[in-house]
Design a protein around this motif. Structure first.
Motif, PDB file in Angstrom:
ATOM      1  N   PRO A   1       0.818  -1.219   0.000  1.00  0.00           N
ATOM      2  CA  PRO A   1       0.000   0.000   0.000  1.00  0.00           C
ATOM      3  C   PRO A   1       0.848   1.262   0.000  1.00  0.00           C
ATOM      4  CG  PRO A   1      -0.896  -1.598   1.527  1.00  0.00           C
ATOM      5  CD  PRO A   1       0.419  -2.149   1.065  1.00  0.00           C
ATOM      6  N   ASN A   2       0.566   2.154  -0.937  1.00  0.00           N
ATOM      7  CA  ASN A   2       1.239   3.441  -1.030  1.00  0.00           C
ATOM      8  C   ASN A   2       0.412   4.346  -1.926  1.00  0.00           C
ATOM      9  OD1 ASN A   2       2.692   3.738  -3.918  1.00  0.00           O
ATOM     10  ND2 ASN A   2       2.758   1.579  -3.296  1.00  0.00           N
ATOM     11  N   ARG A   3       0.560   5.649  -1.782  1.00  0.00           N
ATOM     12  CA  ARG A   3      -0.282   6.581  -2.521  1.00  0.00           C
ATOM     13  C   ARG A   3       0.099   6.669  -3.996  1.00  0.00           C
ATOM     14  NH1 ARG A   3      -5.343   8.158  -1.263  1.00  0.00           N
ATOM     15  NH2 ARG A   3      -5.511   8.377   0.973  1.00  0.00           N
ATOM     16  N   ARG A   4       1.305   6.293  -4.333  1.00  0.00           N
ATOM     17  CA  ARG A   4       1.750   6.511  -5.711  1.00  0.00           C
ATOM     18  C   ARG A   4       1.171   5.495  -6.681  1.00  0.00           C
ATOM     19  NH1 ARG A   4       7.974   7.655  -7.666  1.00  0.00           N
ATOM     20  NH2 ARG A   4       7.466   8.225  -9.813  1.00  0.00           N
ATOM     21  N   THR A   5       1.202   4.221  -6.323  1.00  0.00           N
ATOM     22  CA  THR A   5       0.769   3.184  -7.269  1.00  0.00           C
ATOM     23  C   THR A   5      -0.295   2.257  -6.703  1.00  0.00           C
ATOM     24  OG1 THR A   5       2.484   1.625  -6.566  1.00  0.00           O
ATOM     25  CG2 THR A   5       3.052   3.157  -8.350  1.00  0.00           C
ATOM     26  N   ASN A   6      -0.478   2.233  -5.398  1.00  0.00           N
ATOM     27  CA  ASN A   6      -1.410   1.272  -4.799  1.00  0.00           C
ATOM     28  C   ASN A   6      -2.057   1.868  -3.561  1.00  0.00           C
ATOM     29  OD1 ASN A   6      -2.825  -1.002  -4.066  1.00  0.00           O
ATOM     30  ND2 ASN A   6      -1.066  -2.092  -3.228  1.00  0.00           N
ATOM     31  N   PRO A   7      -3.106   2.686  -3.764  1.00  0.00           N
ATOM     32  CA  PRO A   7      -3.714   3.377  -2.625  1.00  0.00           C
ATOM     33  C   PRO A   7      -4.658   2.521  -1.792  1.00  0.00           C
ATOM     34  CG  PRO A   7      -4.846   3.973  -4.640  1.00  0.00           C
ATOM     35  CD  PRO A   7      -3.689   3.097  -5.044  1.00  0.00           C
ATOM     36  N   ASN A   8      -4.625   1.199  -1.960  1.00  0.00           N
ATOM     37  CA  ASN A   8      -5.464   0.328  -1.139  1.00  0.00           C
ATOM     38  C   ASN A   8      -5.147   0.563   0.338  1.00  0.00           C
ATOM     39  OD1 ASN A   8      -6.615  -0.841  -3.380  1.00  0.00           O
ATOM     40  ND2 ASN A   8      -5.209  -2.573  -3.411  1.00  0.00           N
ATOM     41  N   ARG A   9      -6.165   0.795   1.097  1.00  0.00           N
ATOM     42  CA  ARG A   9      -5.971   1.091   2.516  1.00  0.00           C
ATOM     43  C   ARG A   9      -6.292  -0.142   3.344  1.00  0.00           C
ATOM     44  NH1 ARG A   9      -9.337   5.624   6.001  1.00  0.00           N
ATOM     45  NH2 ARG A   9      -9.459   4.402   7.912  1.00  0.00           N
ATOM     46  N   PRO A  10      -5.304  -0.741   3.982  1.00  0.00           N
ATOM     47  CA  PRO A  10      -5.605  -1.890   4.842  1.00  0.00           C
ATOM     48  C   PRO A  10      -6.350  -1.434   6.084  1.00  0.00           C
ATOM     49  CG  PRO A  10      -3.307  -1.264   5.066  1.00  0.00           C
ATOM     50  CD  PRO A  10      -3.875  -0.400   3.979  1.00  0.00           C
ATOM     51  N   SER A  11      -7.329  -2.209   6.483  1.00  0.00           N
ATOM     52  CA  SER A  11      -8.055  -1.882   7.706  1.00  0.00           C
ATOM     53  C   SER A  11      -7.188  -2.210   8.917  1.00  0.00           C
ATOM     54  CB  SER A  11      -9.358  -2.682   7.783  1.00  0.00           C
ATOM     55  OG  SER A  11      -9.070  -4.060   7.981  1.00  0.00           O
ATOM     56  N   LEU A  12      -7.567  -1.678  10.057  1.00  0.00           N
ATOM     57  CA  LEU A  12      -6.847  -2.020  11.279  1.00  0.00           C
ATOM     58  C   LEU A  12      -6.925  -3.517  11.546  1.00  0.00           C
ATOM     59  CD1 LEU A  12      -7.897   0.965  13.569  1.00  0.00           C
ATOM     60  CD2 LEU A  12      -5.683   0.591  12.450  1.00  0.00           C
TER      61      LEU A  12
END
Length: 205
Positions: free
Chosen positions: A77-88
């Protein structure tokens, strides 16, 4: 030629299809006649897999170490290529670690030699070390770990007070769940040499 069946992600994690992966596997370069082990790149946080761009240019692929290899990268997960947000819940249940393990297995299955060469940084490297500890027989031909310890260090029995050192990783996850924290993180990253057009992008990498 590799005739083994190329497994799906769901084969690798031994469960039926359910929801989209958080991590993403990219094939950066393909060598159809390769007889050499594939190369797998894993970045850390808050970077993206683009931190390896200079490693895989056409000029670099002519070097002996890389010539004739297919190249893959896992995008955490990262904003540049993979903005998937893992849940807590995902983080608590170590979902990212399990997905990385599954994707490593897929690259190994696709490799002409049945082995893989891995270059990994920071959290990417700790995920690989965690997988090696689970499977000491994992067919890794070579591994380079950049700027990282040899394992997750939350184990007080193994690392003593040093286990607390890995709590720094929580800082990089805070902007996902506490938006005001992105400005604090941006300041830290700017001091560390990161550059971005605004605080939001600096905080997410």
């Amino acid at each position: 030629m590799n005739t083994r069946r190329f497994p799906t992600v769901w084969d690798a994690i031994r469960r039926p299809p359910a929801r989209a992966m958080i991590c993403r596997l990219h094939r950066i370069h393909y060598e159809p006649d390769s007889r050499r082990s594939s190369l797998l790149l894993l970045h850390g946080f808050p970077d993206s897999e683009h931190m390896y761009d200079d490693y895989v240019t056409p000029e670099e692929r002519r070097q002996d170490w890389l010539r004739g290899r297919s190249i893959y990268a896992i995008a955490l997960p990262n904003r540049r290529t993979n903005p998937n947000r893992p849940s807590l819940s995902d983080l608590w249940q170590r979902r990212l670690e399990r997905e990385v393990a599954a994707l490593i297995d897929i690259v190994i299955a696709a490799s002409p030699t049945g082995k893989v060469v891995i270059i990994a940084h920071d959290w990417g490297a700790t995920f690989v070390w965690a997988r090696v500890r689970q499977r000491p027989d994992l067919p890794i031909e070579r591994m380079v770990a950049l700027s990282v310890g040899s394992s997750f260090r939350y184990n007080f029995g193994e690392h003593g007070i040093g286990a607390l050192g890995w709590l720094y990783g929580m800082l990089f996850g805070l902007p996902y769940y506490l938006p005001p924290a992105r400005f604090f993180m941006a300041a830290i990253l700017m001091l560390g040499g990161y550059r971005a057009p605004d605080a939001h992008n600096a905080a997410y990498g």
